[in-house]
Design a protein around this motif. Sequence first.
Motif, mmCIF file in Angstrom:
data_model
loop_
_atom_site.group_PDB
_atom_site.id
_atom_site.type_symbol
_atom_site.label_atom_id
_atom_site.label_comp_id
_atom_site.label_asym_id
_atom_site.label_seq_id
_atom_site.Cartn_x
_atom_site.Cartn_y
_atom_site.Cartn_z
ATOM 1 N N LYS A 17 0.499 -20.049 -5.933
ATOM 2 C CA LYS A 17 -0.110 -20.583 -7.146
ATOM 3 C C LYS A 17 -0.138 -19.484 -8.194
ATOM 4 O O LYS A 17 -0.673 -18.416 -7.973
ATOM 5 N N ARG A 18 0.487 -19.762 -9.309
ATOM 6 C CA ARG A 18 0.509 -18.800 -10.411
ATOM 7 C C ARG A 18 -0.673 -19.071 -11.325
ATOM 8 O O ARG A 18 -1.056 -20.204 -11.541
ATOM 9 N N GLY A 19 -1.185 -18.008 -11.894
ATOM 10 C CA GLY A 19 -2.318 -18.130 -12.795
ATOM 11 C C GLY A 19 -1.874 -18.494 -14.203
ATOM 12 O O GLY A 19 -0.699 -18.755 -14.478
ATOM 13 N N ILE A 20 -2.806 -18.480 -15.086
ATOM 14 C CA ILE A 20 -2.539 -18.769 -16.497
ATOM 15 C C ILE A 20 -1.796 -17.584 -17.096
ATOM 16 O O ILE A 20 -2.229 -16.445 -16.977
ATOM 17 N N ASN A 21 -0.697 -17.860 -17.752
ATOM 18 C CA ASN A 21 0.087 -16.808 -18.389
ATOM 19 C C ASN A 21 -0.523 -16.519 -19.757
ATOM 20 O O ASN A 21 -0.488 -17.358 -20.661
ATOM 21 N N LEU A 22 -1.077 -15.319 -19.911
ATOM 22 C CA LEU A 22 -1.765 -14.970 -21.151
ATOM 23 C C LEU A 22 -0.823 -14.856 -22.344
ATOM 24 O O LEU A 22 -1.198 -15.180 -23.466
ATOM 25 N N VAL A 23 0.406 -14.404 -22.100
ATOM 26 C CA VAL A 23 1.372 -14.279 -23.200
ATOM 27 C C VAL A 23 1.761 -15.662 -23.720
ATOM 28 O O VAL A 23 1.803 -15.887 -24.937
ATOM 29 N N ASN A 24 2.015 -16.603 -22.807
ATOM 30 C CA ASN A 24 2.346 -17.960 -23.248
ATOM 31 C C ASN A 24 1.156 -18.630 -23.922
ATOM 32 O O ASN A 24 1.325 -19.404 -24.873
ATOM 33 N N LYS A 145 8.655 -10.347 -25.268
ATOM 34 C CA LYS A 145 8.722 -10.546 -23.819
ATOM 35 C C LYS A 145 9.833 -9.708 -23.204
ATOM 36 O O LYS A 145 9.663 -9.154 -22.118
ATOM 37 N N ARG A 146 10.966 -9.616 -23.884
ATOM 38 C CA ARG A 146 12.074 -8.805 -23.352
ATOM 39 C C ARG A 146 11.788 -7.319 -23.461
ATOM 40 O O ARG A 146 12.100 -6.556 -22.551
ATOM 41 N N LEU A 147 11.220 -6.891 -24.583
ATOM 42 C CA LEU A 147 10.943 -5.464 -24.769
ATOM 43 C C LEU A 147 9.893 -4.950 -23.790
ATOM 44 O O LEU A 147 10.001 -3.829 -23.298
ATOM 45 N N PHE A 148 8.889 -5.744 -23.532
ATOM 46 C CA PHE A 148 7.777 -5.303 -22.697
ATOM 47 C C PHE A 148 7.812 -5.903 -21.296
ATOM 48 O O PHE A 148 6.775 -5.997 -20.641
ATOM 49 N N PRO A 162 -3.259 -6.064 -6.609
ATOM 50 C CA PRO A 162 -4.256 -5.461 -5.714
ATOM 51 C C PRO A 162 -5.675 -5.985 -5.941
ATOM 52 O O PRO A 162 -6.488 -5.990 -5.019
ATOM 53 N N LEU A 163 -5.974 -6.404 -7.150
ATOM 54 C CA LEU A 163 -7.296 -6.943 -7.440
ATOM 55 C C LEU A 163 -7.421 -8.417 -7.080
ATOM 56 O O LEU A 163 -8.465 -9.028 -7.294
ATOM 57 N N LYS A 164 -6.345 -9.000 -6.581
ATOM 58 C CA LYS A 164 -6.288 -10.422 -6.210
ATOM 59 C C LYS A 164 -6.580 -11.342 -7.401
ATOM 60 O O LYS A 164 -7.160 -12.405 -7.258
ATOM 61 N N LEU A 165 -6.147 -10.921 -8.570
ATOM 62 C CA LEU A 165 -6.342 -11.723 -9.774
ATOM 63 C C LEU A 165 -5.068 -12.444 -10.201
ATOM 64 O O LEU A 165 -5.078 -13.197 -11.164
ATOM 65 N N LYS A 166 -3.974 -12.199 -9.493
ATOM 66 C CA LYS A 166 -2.693 -12.783 -9.906
ATOM 67 C C LYS A 166 -2.671 -14.304 -9.756
ATOM 68 O O LYS A 166 -1.902 -14.978 -10.424
ATOM 69 N N SER A 167 -3.525 -14.840 -8.905
ATOM 70 C CA SER A 167 -3.584 -16.298 -8.775
ATOM 71 C C SER A 167 -4.366 -16.923 -9.921
ATOM 72 O O SER A 167 -4.336 -18.140 -10.096
ATOM 73 N N MET A 168 -5.079 -16.100 -10.703
ATOM 74 C CA MET A 168 -5.848 -16.625 -11.839
ATOM 75 C C MET A 168 -5.197 -16.333 -13.173
ATOM 76 O O MET A 168 -5.142 -17.179 -14.052
ATOM 77 N N VAL A 169 -4.716 -15.087 -13.349
ATOM 78 C CA VAL A 169 -4.193 -14.648 -14.642
ATOM 79 C C VAL A 169 -2.883 -13.909 -14.420
ATOM 80 O O VAL A 169 -2.767 -13.122 -13.501
ATOM 81 N N VAL A 170 -1.920 -14.173 -15.270
ATOM 82 C CA VAL A 170 -0.635 -13.484 -15.255
ATOM 83 C C VAL A 170 -0.351 -13.033 -16.686
ATOM 84 O O VAL A 170 -0.643 -13.754 -17.633
ATOM 85 N N VAL A 171 0.235 -11.838 -16.822
ATOM 86 C CA VAL A 171 0.574 -11.333 -18.151
ATOM 87 C C VAL A 171 2.056 -11.514 -18.360
ATOM 88 O O VAL A 171 2.847 -11.340 -17.496
#
Length: 171
Positions: A17-24, A145-148, A162-171
């Motif tokens: 399960k992927r989290g919310i993509n903050l960039v999108n 998105k490509r540059l960074f 490591p913080l187990k936050l990837k299921s909630m938030v993705v950058v």
Amino acid sequence: MARRRNSRKKTTRRRKKRGINLVNTAELYMQTAVLTNGLMGTNPLTALTGLEYGSNVFASGRSQVYGSNQLGYFPSSSTVTLPELLGLDKASQTYKSTSLSGFTSAQVDVPFGQGIQTIKDNARANAVQMMIQSIGVRAGFAIGKRLFSKQRSFINNKVLEPLKLKSMVVV
């Protein structure tokens, strides 16, 4: 009949399960801001809630005006909000000048569909500007998105995982 070699049942692959993509999410907010600013003359939050930052004038002296700046309902001819379009009565206080007694408050009634003509006029006046801004936002986010991509990957894999936050938030 020949027996199949791989008779064992394969396990089905399951996606994490992927989290919310903050960039999108930021790109979506920027595109919404371009449209609401061009059509309604406000930001997305103001267009949705009808609350604007404005001022109420309470009293005036010889050359001074006393009042307060606050978040409230301040209808104007240049902006349109969703409550105005739906005819929701905010019943807010506005202050009007009277002859001798200073200022008095009055209720504001919002008729259904107020502002449709303003949206049409704003669409005609701001169509080219909105197209250019929308293309600029899309191109800016695509290039960003490509540059960074390496920095975003680092944040996703080395910080959020490591913080187990990837299921909630993705950058």
